[in-house]
Design an enzyme around this catalytic site. Sequence first.
Site, mmCIF file in Angstrom:
data_model
loop_
_atom_site.group_PDB
_atom_site.id
_atom_site.type_symbol
_atom_site.label_atom_id
_atom_site.label_comp_id
_atom_site.label_asym_id
_atom_site.label_seq_id
_atom_site.Cartn_x
_atom_site.Cartn_y
_atom_site.Cartn_z
ATOM 1 N N ASP A 65 -5.345 8.979 3.178
ATOM 2 C CA ASP A 65 -5.436 7.518 3.204
ATOM 3 C C ASP A 65 -5.724 6.951 1.823
ATOM 4 O OD1 ASP A 65 -5.591 4.921 3.988
ATOM 5 O OD2 ASP A 65 -7.399 5.121 5.185
ATOM 6 N N ASP A 68 -2.136 7.117 -0.434
ATOM 7 C CA ASP A 68 -1.011 6.170 -0.315
ATOM 8 C C ASP A 68 -1.163 5.012 -1.305
ATOM 9 O OD1 ASP A 68 -3.079 4.981 1.122
ATOM 10 O OD2 ASP A 68 -1.942 4.715 2.975
ATOM 11 N N ASP A 90 -5.178 2.002 9.891
ATOM 12 C CA ASP A 90 -6.634 2.256 9.850
ATOM 13 C C ASP A 90 -7.249 1.897 11.201
ATOM 14 O OD1 ASP A 90 -6.521 2.996 7.208
ATOM 15 O OD2 ASP A 90 -7.450 1.179 6.421
HETATM 16 C C1 LIG Z 1 -9.525 19.939 4.188
HETATM 17 C C2 LIG Z 1 -10.607 19.150 3.585
HETATM 18 C C3 LIG Z 1 -11.859 19.941 3.434
HETATM 19 C C4 LIG Z 1 -10.108 18.527 2.318
HETATM 20 C C5 LIG Z 1 -11.210 17.882 1.512
HETATM 21 C C6 LIG Z 1 -10.685 16.882 0.565
HETATM 22 C C7 LIG Z 1 -11.800 16.116 -0.131
HETATM 23 C C8 LIG Z 1 -11.681 16.253 -1.625
HETATM 24 C C9 LIG Z 1 -11.778 14.713 0.413
HETATM 25 C C10 LIG Z 1 -12.006 13.583 -0.533
HETATM 26 C C11 LIG Z 1 -11.771 12.326 0.213
HETATM 27 C C12 LIG Z 1 -12.188 11.077 -0.512
HETATM 28 C C13 LIG Z 1 -11.168 10.648 -1.563
HETATM 29 C C14 LIG Z 1 -12.352 9.961 0.478
HETATM 30 C C15 LIG Z 1 -13.508 10.163 1.357
HETATM 31 C C16 LIG Z 1 -14.028 8.866 1.864
HETATM 32 C C17 LIG Z 1 -13.649 8.652 3.296
HETATM 33 C C18 LIG Z 1 -14.544 9.416 4.207
HETATM 34 C C19 LIG Z 1 -13.690 7.191 3.567
HETATM 35 C C20 LIG Z 1 -12.367 6.576 3.941
HETATM 36 O O1 LIG Z 1 -11.571 6.496 2.862
HETATM 37 C C21 LIG Z 1 -10.645 5.482 2.825
HETATM 38 C C22 LIG Z 1 -10.011 5.539 1.494
HETATM 39 C C23 LIG Z 1 -8.739 4.738 1.383
HETATM 40 O O2 LIG Z 1 -8.931 3.380 1.657
HETATM 41 P P1 LIG Z 1 -7.700 2.360 1.655
HETATM 42 O O3 LIG Z 1 -6.575 2.889 2.431
HETATM 43 O O4 LIG Z 1 -8.244 1.017 2.024
HETATM 44 O O5 LIG Z 1 -7.330 2.271 0.091
HETATM 45 P P2 LIG Z 1 -6.019 2.629 -0.713
HETATM 46 O O6 LIG Z 1 -5.016 3.326 0.100
HETATM 47 O O7 LIG Z 1 -6.438 3.261 -1.982
HETATM 48 O O8 LIG Z 1 -5.479 1.176 -1.098
HETATM 49 C C24 LIG Z 1 -4.932 0.263 -0.192
HETATM 50 C C25 LIG Z 1 -3.962 -0.596 -0.961
HETATM 51 O O9 LIG Z 1 -2.921 0.213 -1.493
HETATM 52 C C26 LIG Z 1 -1.650 -0.436 -1.383
HETATM 53 N N1 LIG Z 1 -0.762 0.308 -0.481
HETATM 54 C C27 LIG Z 1 -1.263 1.206 0.408
HETATM 55 C C28 LIG Z 1 -0.403 1.869 1.253
HETATM 56 C C29 LIG Z 1 0.966 1.624 1.203
HETATM 57 N N2 LIG Z 1 1.836 2.246 2.034
HETATM 58 N N3 LIG Z 1 1.454 0.727 0.338
HETATM 59 C C30 LIG Z 1 0.602 0.067 -0.511
HETATM 60 O O10 LIG Z 1 1.082 -0.765 -1.308
HETATM 61 C C31 LIG Z 1 -1.947 -1.835 -0.894
HETATM 62 O O11 LIG Z 1 -2.166 -2.663 -2.011
HETATM 63 C C32 LIG Z 1 -3.239 -1.635 -0.107
HETATM 64 O O12 LIG Z 1 -3.972 -2.826 0.000
HETATM 65 O O13 LIG Z 1 -10.960 5.118 0.548
HETATM 66 C C33 LIG Z 1 -10.929 5.908 -0.583
HETATM 67 C C34 LIG Z 1 -11.950 5.517 -1.575
HETATM 68 C C35 LIG Z 1 -13.324 5.866 -1.111
HETATM 69 C C36 LIG Z 1 -14.040 4.667 -0.596
HETATM 70 C C37 LIG Z 1 -14.037 6.519 -2.271
HETATM 71 C C38 LIG Z 1 -15.262 7.242 -1.792
HETATM 72 C C39 LIG Z 1 -15.720 8.187 -2.852
HETATM 73 C C40 LIG Z 1 -16.842 9.065 -2.392
HETATM 74 C C41 LIG Z 1 -17.683 9.469 -3.562
HETATM 75 C C42 LIG Z 1 -16.235 10.243 -1.690
HETATM 76 C C43 LIG Z 1 -17.269 11.221 -1.222
HETATM 77 C C44 LIG Z 1 -16.668 11.991 -0.091
HETATM 78 C C45 LIG Z 1 -16.958 13.467 -0.172
HETATM 79 C C46 LIG Z 1 -15.833 14.239 -0.832
HETATM 80 C C47 LIG Z 1 -17.156 13.889 1.248
HETATM 81 C C48 LIG Z 1 -17.680 15.273 1.367
HETATM 82 C C49 LIG Z 1 -19.017 15.286 2.040
HETATM 83 C C50 LIG Z 1 -19.031 16.338 3.122
HETATM 84 C C51 LIG Z 1 -20.446 16.701 3.427
HETATM 85 C C52 LIG Z 1 -18.326 15.851 4.336
HETATM 86 O O1 LIG Z 2 -14.119 -1.781 5.549
HETATM 87 P P1 LIG Z 2 -13.621 -2.626 6.661
HETATM 88 O O2 LIG Z 2 -13.490 -4.059 6.309
HETATM 89 O O3 LIG Z 2 -14.300 -2.371 7.940
HETATM 90 O O4 LIG Z 2 -12.128 -2.082 6.973
HETATM 91 C C1 LIG Z 2 -11.029 -2.222 6.242
HETATM 92 C C2 LIG Z 2 -10.773 -1.502 4.989
HETATM 93 O O5 LIG Z 2 -11.526 -0.364 4.800
HETATM 94 C C3 LIG Z 2 -9.331 -1.152 4.934
HETATM 95 O O6 LIG Z 2 -9.018 -0.283 3.909
HETATM 96 C C4 LIG Z 2 -8.526 -2.433 4.848
HETATM 97 O O7 LIG Z 2 -7.199 -2.132 4.649
HETATM 98 C C5 LIG Z 2 -8.775 -3.214 6.114
HETATM 99 O O8 LIG Z 2 -8.028 -4.365 6.186
HETATM 100 C C6 LIG Z 2 -10.223 -3.464 6.394
HETATM 101 O O9 LIG Z 2 -10.778 -4.522 5.665
HETATM 102 MG MG LIG Z 3 -5.750 3.336 5.355
HETATM 103 MG MG LIG Z 4 -4.804 3.893 2.074
#
Ligand SMILES: CC(C)CCC[C@@H](C)CCC[C@@H](C)CCC[C@@H](C)CCOC[C@@H](COP(=O)(O)OP(=O)(O)OC[C@H]1O[C@@H](n2ccc(N)nc2=O)[C@H](O)[C@@H]1O)OCC[C@H](C)CCC[C@H](C)CCC[C@H](C)CCCC(C)C
Ligand SMILES: O=P([O-])([O-])O[C@@H]1[C@@H](O)[C@H](O)[C@@H](O)[C@H](O)[C@@H]1O
Ligand SMILES: [Mg+2]
Ligand SMILES: [Mg+2]
Length: 188
Positions: A65, A68, A90
């Site tokens: 996620d 992308d 989502d």
């Molecule tokens: C097999 C496994 C063991 C593999 C392990 C892999 C690990 C290295 C995992 C690392 C994952 C980590 C990056 C994310 C973990 C956080 C997760 C739990 C929370 C959810 O994450 C959501 C994620 C994405 O959010 P969005 O979809 O909203 O954002 P984007 O896609 O970037 O942007 C949307 C935007 O893009 C454009 N767009 C999208 C799609 C499309 N088709 N076209 C488009 O144009 C458009 O503009 C859209 O508006 O959020 C990721 C960021 C996250 C918040 C960062 C958190 C960092 C944190 C320090 C991570 C710590 C997690 C840690 C590795 C967990 C381990 C702990 C253990 C004890 C479980």
């Molecule tokens: O964090 P939240 O607002 O519950 O949930 C969401 C975001 O995490 C997500 O990535 C975004 O695309 C949604 O539109 C929504 O806002």
């Molecule tokens: Mg998503």
């Molecule tokens: Mg995404």
Amino acid sequence: MVLNNYRENVRGYLEAIVRPLARAGVTPNQITVLGLLISLTGAYFFYRGEQVIAALVLLFGSLIDALDGTLARLTGKTSRFGAFLDSTFDRISDGAVLFGIALGNLADWRVAFIAFMGSYLVSYERCRAELAGSGRLAVGIAERAERLLIIIITALFGYVEYGVYAVAILSWITVLQRLYAAYQRLRE
Ligand SMILES: CC(C)CCC[C@@H](C)CCC[C@@H](C)CCC[C@@H](C)CCOC[C@@H](COP(=O)(O)OP(=O)(O)OC[C@H]1O[C@@H](n2ccc(N)nc2=O)[C@H](O)[C@@H]1O)OCC[C@H](C)CCC[C@H](C)CCC[C@H](C)CCCC(C)C
Ligand SMILES: O=P([O-])([O-])O[C@@H]1[C@@H](O)[C@H](O)[C@@H](O)[C@H](O)[C@@H]1O
Ligand SMILES: [Mg+2]
Ligand SMILES: [Mg+2]
């Protein structure tokens, strides 16, 4: 809000993963669809009662996620439809995960339902307030990243029931936080 702040810290790693995908011509929307399929697989493992496997699958799905959007930004292919698709999937993923947990009897279905309502409301509030002109309403203690991580970590230890309780409570606190923030920004 807290985890969202770490996006920049992981951006470099995520970009390294998507570069070969970009070269191979993979599109952001394809990754979005793959991410949903992986999340649904995680939900299925919850339904089967296999919460540790479900947690690992969901963690992988969260990575996808994040990929992308990273791919879209790196290749200049961000699109309004892609953003819509990502957000919509989502919601399907969030609902399916809680449904799987409830169906698998891993948590009280009534608590899962409260968590489900809270999770959806949090995201809806942001969408509706931003449409009304609030500006970015990424406010509150349990945005999607926090909610997902709570479920993943508790499931990894075999205690997803407590994760669902936590999400039920924290998501509703976030609902109130966003209500208040929207009130402040939109009242006049
Ligand atoms: C097999 C496994 C063991 C593999 C392990 C892999 C690990 C290295 C995992 C690392 C994952 C980590 C990056 C994310 C973990 C956080 C997760 C739990 C929370 C959810 O994450 C959501 C994620 C994405 O959010 P969005 O979809 O909203 O954002 P984007 O896609 O970037 O942007 C949307 C935007 O893009 C454009 N767009 C999208 C799609 C499309 N088709 N076209 C488009 O144009 C458009 O503009 C859209 O508006 O959020 C990721 C960021 C996250 C918040 C960062 C958190 C960092 C944190 C320090 C991570 C710590 C997690 C840690 C590795 C967990 C381990 C702990 C253990 C004890 C479980
Ligand atoms: O964090 P939240 O607002 O519950 O949930 C969401 C975001 O995490 C997500 O990535 C975004 O695309 C949604 O539109 C929504 O806002
Ligand atoms: Mg998503
Ligand atoms: Mg995404």
